[in-house]
Write a protein that holds these residues in place. Sequence first.
Motif, PDB file in Angstrom:
ATOM      1  N   TYR A 193       0.840  -1.195   0.000  1.00  0.00           N
ATOM      2  CA  TYR A 193       0.000   0.000   0.000  1.00  0.00           C
ATOM      3  C   TYR A 193       0.878   1.250   0.000  1.00  0.00           C
ATOM      4  O   TYR A 193       0.622   2.201  -0.748  1.00  0.00           O
ATOM      5  CB  TYR A 193      -0.936  -0.016   1.205  1.00  0.00           C
ATOM      6  N   SER A 196       2.094   1.987  -3.404  1.00  0.00           N
ATOM      7  CA  SER A 196       1.101   2.566  -4.307  1.00  0.00           C
ATOM      8  C   SER A 196       0.840   4.038  -4.021  1.00  0.00           C
ATOM      9  O   SER A 196       0.330   4.750  -4.879  1.00  0.00           O
ATOM     10  CB  SER A 196      -0.214   1.777  -4.213  1.00  0.00           C
ATOM     11  N   MET A 262      -2.681  -2.768  -7.733  1.00  0.00           N
ATOM     12  CA  MET A 262      -2.865  -2.221  -6.401  1.00  0.00           C
ATOM     13  C   MET A 262      -2.936  -0.700  -6.399  1.00  0.00           C
ATOM     14  O   MET A 262      -3.390  -0.104  -5.422  1.00  0.00           O
ATOM     15  CB  MET A 262      -1.752  -2.707  -5.475  1.00  0.00           C
ATOM     16  N   SER A 267      -5.889  -2.309  -1.431  1.00  0.00           N
ATOM     17  CA  SER A 267      -4.945  -3.382  -1.148  1.00  0.00           C
ATOM     18  C   SER A 267      -4.815  -3.653   0.341  1.00  0.00           C
ATOM     19  O   SER A 267      -3.915  -4.370   0.775  1.00  0.00           O
ATOM     20  CB  SER A 267      -3.561  -3.047  -1.725  1.00  0.00           C
TER      21      SER A 267
END
Length: 322
Positions: A193, A196, A262, A267
């Motif tokens: 995460y 991303s 993601m 996610s």
Amino acid sequence: MPVSWEPDVLGEGYEVATLTLAPDDEGELVASLVRYRPPTVEPQRPARAVLYVHGWSDYFFQTGLAEFWHARGVAFYALDLHKYGRSLRPYQTPGYTDDLQRYDQDLDAALDVVRTEIGPHGRVMLMGHSTGGLIGVLWANRHPGQVSGLVLNSPWLELQGSAIVRYASGPALAQLARFQPRTPLPNIDPGFYARSVEARFGGEWTIDEAWRPTPSFPVRAGWLRAITAGHATVARGLHIEHPILMLASARTVISPRWSEDMRAADSVLDVELLARRAVQLGSNVTVVRITGGMHDLVLSAPPVRARVYAEIDRWVSAYGWS
């Protein structure tokens, strides 16, 4: 409640005030209230305000969210809960609590300040992301009539894997939480995460690594027990009287391996569980699914977060907030 405002790390227009709370077994506790008040030619006193509460292992940095509300004539405030972000002290266990109700004092203190600034007849909307959404709905259920509504951004309303996992793990977790509440559990955060979201990993956002580390703060037994107790309360059904908007991504992508997907999915949480639990929060709940949305929807790609803001606009207009 008079407070002293100081310049905040987010720069021009952002100020922070320290709210003193009742101490716990680790000593002094404070919460940090951030407000967005850019310079204006004439003083303004909005009659509406939003109070935002962040998620787990997080803090407030979403300046676009503050600017969105300000552009609509709404005073914006964000709360860094005790032991998080601006409120974290060196002697404290980051993010730790063994009872989500302990955050009532953070919210109550923040709302006292907000109401002082916008006036006793002003309307306040509570906005929560992830764990902040869970904390917010539990608080609102215990404090009817204190806010005008709730906007939930991917609220953590159930444990991943559903209630079955929560029930199965409950006895062992309760035992560990009773005798070794601050025991760290195995960290299962692979950092996807963060990858991303954060600029250093190819995302869009610059994050304070001390306040939002990768991997996240250690999950501890007492804290997880408090979270699952909150989930159980939600599962039994809440009775929030005011309108609720629950926004979540259209899909979840949770995997032991990184995927570019993601960057356009949640996610972190199972969004199907969030949608099912949301309708148990009260009698007036709107659920909106956002295609391409990440876990924190307002950190998604620009076209996606534009849709998020458009959906919030539509919802608040329906309830006379525009």
